[in-house]
Write an enzyme that holds these catalytic residues in place. Structure first.
Site, PDB file in Angstrom:
ATOM      1  N   ARG A  31       1.013  -1.096   0.021  1.00  0.00           N
ATOM      2  CA  ARG A  31      -0.052   0.164  -0.034  1.00  0.00           C
ATOM      3  C   ARG A  31       0.873   1.176   0.031  1.00  0.00           C
ATOM      4  O   ARG A  31       1.817   1.332   0.827  1.00  0.00           O
ATOM      5  CB  ARG A  31      -0.750  -0.005   1.359  1.00  0.00           C
ATOM      6  CG  ARG A  31      -2.132   0.960   1.235  1.00  0.00           C
ATOM      7  CD  ARG A  31      -2.951   0.544   2.326  1.00  0.00           C
ATOM      8  NE  ARG A  31      -3.715  -0.743   2.322  1.00  0.00           N
ATOM      9  CZ  ARG A  31      -4.627  -1.084   3.246  1.00  0.00           C
ATOM     10  NH1 ARG A  31      -4.946  -0.206   4.258  1.00  0.00           N
ATOM     11  NH2 ARG A  31      -5.190  -2.025   3.201  1.00  0.00           N
ATOM     12  N   SER A 122      -7.910  -0.521   0.593  1.00  0.00           N
ATOM     13  CA  SER A 122      -8.934  -0.705   1.473  1.00  0.00           C
ATOM     14  C   SER A 122      -9.588   0.507   1.805  1.00  0.00           C
ATOM     15  O   SER A 122     -10.197   1.297   1.093  1.00  0.00           O
ATOM     16  CB  SER A 122      -8.489  -1.388   2.667  1.00  0.00           C
ATOM     17  OG  SER A 122      -9.520  -1.782   3.469  1.00  0.00           O
ATOM     18  N   HIS A 123      -9.490   0.927   3.179  1.00  0.00           N
ATOM     19  CA  HIS A 123     -10.268   2.095   3.472  1.00  0.00           C
ATOM     20  C   HIS A 123      -9.421   3.387   3.503  1.00  0.00           C
ATOM     21  O   HIS A 123      -9.957   4.584   3.790  1.00  0.00           O
ATOM     22  CB  HIS A 123     -10.690   1.833   5.056  1.00  0.00           C
ATOM     23  CG  HIS A 123      -9.302   1.321   5.801  1.00  0.00           C
ATOM     24  ND1 HIS A 123      -8.846   0.148   5.612  1.00  0.00           N
ATOM     25  CD2 HIS A 123      -8.459   2.055   6.638  1.00  0.00           C
ATOM     26  CE1 HIS A 123      -7.809  -0.009   6.465  1.00  0.00           C
ATOM     27  NE2 HIS A 123      -7.543   1.274   7.068  1.00  0.00           N
ATOM     28  N   ASP A 286     -16.343  -0.175   3.590  1.00  0.00           N
ATOM     29  CA  ASP A 286     -15.421   0.250   3.357  1.00  0.00           C
ATOM     30  C   ASP A 286     -14.830   0.241   1.997  1.00  0.00           C
ATOM     31  O   ASP A 286     -15.749  -0.214   1.007  1.00  0.00           O
ATOM     32  CB  ASP A 286     -13.996  -0.122   4.161  1.00  0.00           C
ATOM     33  CG  ASP A 286     -13.221  -1.324   3.859  1.00  0.00           C
ATOM     34  OD1 ASP A 286     -14.264  -2.097   3.298  1.00  0.00           O
ATOM     35  OD2 ASP A 286     -12.327  -1.516   3.835  1.00  0.00           O
ATOM     36  N   ASP A 288     -13.057  -1.329  -0.280  1.00  0.00           N
ATOM     37  CA  ASP A 288     -12.908  -2.741  -0.919  1.00  0.00           C
ATOM     38  C   ASP A 288     -14.131  -3.619  -0.260  1.00  0.00           C
ATOM     39  O   ASP A 288     -14.156  -4.897  -0.571  1.00  0.00           O
ATOM     40  CB  ASP A 288     -11.468  -3.289  -0.972  1.00  0.00           C
ATOM     41  CG  ASP A 288     -11.326  -3.673   0.739  1.00  0.00           C
ATOM     42  OD1 ASP A 288     -11.729  -2.862   1.551  1.00  0.00           O
ATOM     43  OD2 ASP A 288     -10.438  -4.663   0.601  1.00  0.00           O
ATOM     44  N   ASP A 290     -14.535  -5.089   2.691  1.00  0.00           N
ATOM     45  CA  ASP A 290     -14.466  -6.066   3.765  1.00  0.00           C
ATOM     46  C   ASP A 290     -15.081  -5.514   5.200  1.00  0.00           C
ATOM     47  O   ASP A 290     -15.352  -6.585   5.924  1.00  0.00           O
ATOM     48  CB  ASP A 290     -13.204  -6.912   3.637  1.00  0.00           C
ATOM     49  CG  ASP A 290     -11.842  -5.908   3.503  1.00  0.00           C
ATOM     50  OD1 ASP A 290     -12.086  -4.431   4.020  1.00  0.00           O
ATOM     51  OD2 ASP A 290     -10.724  -6.100   3.565  1.00  0.00           O
ATOM     52  N   ARG A 291     -14.955  -4.248   5.173  1.00  0.00           N
ATOM     53  CA  ARG A 291     -15.283  -3.850   6.607  1.00  0.00           C
ATOM     54  C   ARG A 291     -16.786  -3.446   6.562  1.00  0.00           C
ATOM     55  O   ARG A 291     -17.524  -3.265   5.498  1.00  0.00           O
ATOM     56  CB  ARG A 291     -14.659  -2.527   6.939  1.00  0.00           C
ATOM     57  CG  ARG A 291     -13.133  -2.685   7.069  1.00  0.00           C
ATOM     58  CD  ARG A 291     -12.339  -1.449   7.569  1.00  0.00           C
ATOM     59  NE  ARG A 291     -11.028  -1.873   7.855  1.00  0.00           N
ATOM     60  CZ  ARG A 291     -10.138  -0.984   8.628  1.00  0.00           C
ATOM     61  NH1 ARG A 291     -10.625  -0.076   9.118  1.00  0.00           N
ATOM     62  NH2 ARG A 291      -8.944  -1.516   8.883  1.00  0.00           N
ATOM     63  N   LYS A 385     -12.611 -10.789   5.567  1.00  0.00           N
ATOM     64  CA  LYS A 385     -13.678 -10.261   6.165  1.00  0.00           C
ATOM     65  C   LYS A 385     -14.808  -9.934   5.262  1.00  0.00           C
ATOM     66  O   LYS A 385     -14.342  -9.556   4.029  1.00  0.00           O
ATOM     67  CB  LYS A 385     -13.303  -9.098   7.137  1.00  0.00           C
ATOM     68  CG  LYS A 385     -12.468  -8.140   6.599  1.00  0.00           C
ATOM     69  CD  LYS A 385     -11.991  -7.150   7.850  1.00  0.00           C
ATOM     70  CE  LYS A 385     -11.132  -6.175   7.055  1.00  0.00           C
ATOM     71  NZ  LYS A 385      -9.789  -6.293   7.539  1.00  0.00           N
TER      72      LYS A 385
HETATM   73  C1  G1P Z   1      -5.927  -2.213  10.123  1.00  0.00           C
HETATM   74  C2  G1P Z   1      -6.602  -3.075  11.477  1.00  0.00           C
HETATM   75  C3  G1P Z   1      -6.619  -4.696  11.010  1.00  0.00           C
HETATM   76  C4  G1P Z   1      -6.953  -4.808   9.845  1.00  0.00           C
HETATM   77  C5  G1P Z   1      -6.098  -4.228   8.773  1.00  0.00           C
HETATM   78  C6  G1P Z   1      -6.713  -4.443   7.359  1.00  0.00           C
HETATM   79  O1  G1P Z   1      -4.322  -2.795  10.476  1.00  0.00           O
HETATM   80  O2  G1P Z   1      -6.216  -2.580  12.657  1.00  0.00           O
HETATM   81  O3  G1P Z   1      -7.539  -5.031  12.112  1.00  0.00           O
HETATM   82  O4  G1P Z   1      -6.829  -6.215   9.650  1.00  0.00           O
HETATM   83  O5  G1P Z   1      -6.447  -2.798   8.864  1.00  0.00           O
HETATM   84  O6  G1P Z   1      -7.913  -4.080   7.260  1.00  0.00           O
HETATM   85  P1  G1P Z   1      -3.272  -1.668  11.053  1.00  0.00           P
HETATM   86  O7  G1P Z   1      -3.330  -0.596  10.424  1.00  0.00           O
HETATM   87  O8  G1P Z   1      -3.740  -1.653  12.630  1.00  0.00           O
HETATM   88  O9  G1P Z   1      -2.006  -2.538  10.929  1.00  0.00           O
HETATM   89 ZN    ZN Z   2     -10.844  -3.103   3.405  1.00  0.00          ZN
END
Ligand code: G1P
Ligand code: ZN
Length: 552
Positions: A31, A122-123, A286, A288, A290-291, A385
């Protein structure tokens, strides 16, 4: 269906001036900012390393798609041409390149692919000034393990060249069968198979009855990938009125928003549900897909509690009618689900942060449901997820119970007690300051035992490590834990997904049994612990921030 075939394309080996040294995947794939990904050969370098490392590329089938963010189309074009150069026999790609992470996981499993490449950060915000990402999933449909991502990283560090073909890639406007040289490209609708799977898991008739019975709901797709899925499911099959899905058109920059379904970034939806009475149910997913965030009328469901509620009520869904094999949660997730698992007499596993740690447990049949405090819940139906799955699961429970979300929570706490819980994030902290704070606290841990903390006594303090019960692999350094004598705890870890500076996450949890005060504001219930950790870790002093960026 349309069909087209291109003439034998020209294979090219492109030499790199120098290898890239920063292509280490984090918690969830590689990322980086969109700008970094746009450097010449940057994406190609990572994809080359993936194709050299992933088992079965020669003659294999790959699933490809993404969350529609800026860079999605360009990446699909490059990956298709590199896939052809590496001898894949087929790539299954989706119309407009739109494919949610859980839908990708399903397709990999259903079509017996060697894996999938999901284009998403992702988010994280998208757009030219936002972030981009590449996630690689394996043949079980789940995120690839650290052994794979480490090998990819090693490969990029010495990479000299990559292979690609010069060819026009097919249009993704409509389903169809195409080819690039000897490689088939099958363009499919990325929503169909996922919707079919959801219909196998849940009783849509019952949910439809609920939705038609004066049950206004609002779903916020945040201009990200779940819009088309949610429209088909909620407005199409389940009869929710048009407009129930908000921000349902995927946009390259998510409409300028931050597609993270929490109270800060999905505040528009939060305000609708928490400050008004127009809707009985609200949810958001979110970037993609998954959240998920679940809201009721004037009620926010903490994700740790959500996992516990799904576990306690699982048998209302046809897929789980025969009960659960076991459950798992990530370490920072509250122990609310542990209490339910104990009562159900099933195993409950505690894993490090990140979905990849659930994969072995799911594959081995040790667990059926799992989740993380970071708005992630899922089951053995895929290996990711799944945001919309969680939304449908909640609707199934509501269809059965016919009460409000708030009633479900109140009854749950009355039965199991309440784990007051909150996460405080300090985002974009200067990397040195964040690491300094973390290292200092880690070095203090051995001496903390026996000391007073927020009116309690510290009973243990360590850096969490995990031994995978399936393959015996050990993962260390997964977060600093301060455990208190009354079962409360504070966890501090550094994010592995941020792209700007460092993000410090502080997780606070305190248990009140069913006989205690179950109706406090979590920030009030946890206030003593918040002050104590801020003092102990010198948060304000070391970050220069007097409050967290995001509180959930
Ligand atoms: C964060 C979340 C974690 C999740 C990940 C991907 O990771 O805390 O639970 O699995 O995003 O969605 P972190 O940024 O804390 O490493
Ligand atoms: Zn995501």
């Amino acid at each position: 269906m349309t069909a087209s075939a291109s003439a034998e394309p020209t294979h090219t080996l492109v030499r790199l001036d120098a290898p890239f040294t920063d292509q280490k995947p984090g918690t969830s794939g590689l990322r980086k900012s969109s700008r970094q990904f746009e450097q010449p050969h940057y994406l190609e370098s990572f994809v080359e390393a993936v194709f050299r490392t992933l088992p079965g590329v020669q003659g294999g089938t790959l699933v490809l798609g993404g969350d529609g963010r800026y860079g999605n189309a360009r990446a699909i074009d490059i990956i298709l041409r590199m896939g052809a150069a590496h001898g894949l026999s087929k790539v299954i790609v989706t119309t407009a390149g739109i494919l949610s992470t859980p839908a990708a996981s399903n397709l990999i499993r259903k079509r017996q692919a060697i894996g999938g490449i999901i284009l998403s950060a992702s988010h994280n915000p998208g757009g030219a000034e936002g972030d981009f990402g590449v996630k690689v999933n394996g043949a079980n449909g789940g995120p690839t393990p650290a052994s794979f991502t480490d090998a990819v990283f090693e490969c990029t560090k010495t990479l000299e060249q990559y292979a690609i073909v010069e060819a026009r890639t097919p249009s993704l406007d409509a389903p169809g069968k195409h080819s690039i040289g000897a490689m088939d490209v099958e363009v499919i609708d990325g929503v169909d198979d996922f919707v079919e799977l959801m219909q196998e898991l849940f009783d849509f008739d019952r949910i439809r009855d609920l939705i038609r019975s004066d049950f206004p709901l609002a779903f916020d797709a945040m201009h990200a990938v779940t819009g088309p899925y949610a429209r088909r499911l909620l407005e199409g099959l389940l009869g929710a009125p048009a407009g129930s899905v908000r921000h349902g058109t995927p946009l390259e920059n998510f409409g300028g928003g931050h597609p993270d379904p929490n109270l800060t970034y999905a505040h528009e939806l939060a305000e609708l549900l928490l400050d008004g009475d127009e809707y009985r149910f609200g949810a958001a997913c979110d970037g993609d897909g998954d959240r998920n965030m679940i809201l009721g009328q004037r009620c926010f469901v903490n994700p740790s509690d959500s996992l516990a509620v799904l576990t306690a009520n699982a048998t209302v869904a046809p897929a789980y009618a025969n009960g659960l094999a076991g459950v798992a949660r990530s370490m920072p997730t509250s122990a609310a689900v542990d209490v339910v698992a104990k009562e159900l007499g099933i195993d409950c596993f505690e894993t490090p942060t990140g979905w990849k740690f659930f994969g072995n447990l799911l594959d081995a049949g040790k667990i059926t449901l799992c989740g993380e405090e970071s708005f992630g819940t899922g089951s053995n139906h895929v290996r990711e997820k799944d945001g919309l799955w969680a939304v449908l699961f909640w609707l199934q429970i509501l269809a059965e119970r016919r009460c409000s979300v708030a009633d479900i929570m109140t009854e749950h706490w009355k039965r199991f007690g309440r784990h007051y819980y909150s996460r405080h994030d300090y985002e974009a902290v200067a990397s040195e300051a964040a690491h300094g704070l973390y290292d200092r606290l880690e070095s203090m841990l051995p001496d903390l035992v026996g000391q007073a903390f927020a009116g309690r006594t510290i009973s243990a303090a360590d850096n969490f490590s995990y031994t995978d019960p399936v393959d015996g692999s050990v993962t260390t350094g997964q977060g600093l834990r301060i455990l208190l004598d009354d079962g409360s705890r504070v966890v501090l870890r550094l994010s592995g997904t941020g792209t700007k500076g460092a993000t410090i996450r502080i997780y606070l949890e305190s248990y009140v049994p069913s006989s205690g005060d179950l109706n406090q504001d979590p920030q009030t219930a946890l206030a003593g612990m918040i002050t104590a950790i801020n003092d102990l870790a010198e948060l304000e002093q070391r970050t220069g921030m007097d409050k967290p960026t995001v509180i959930t």
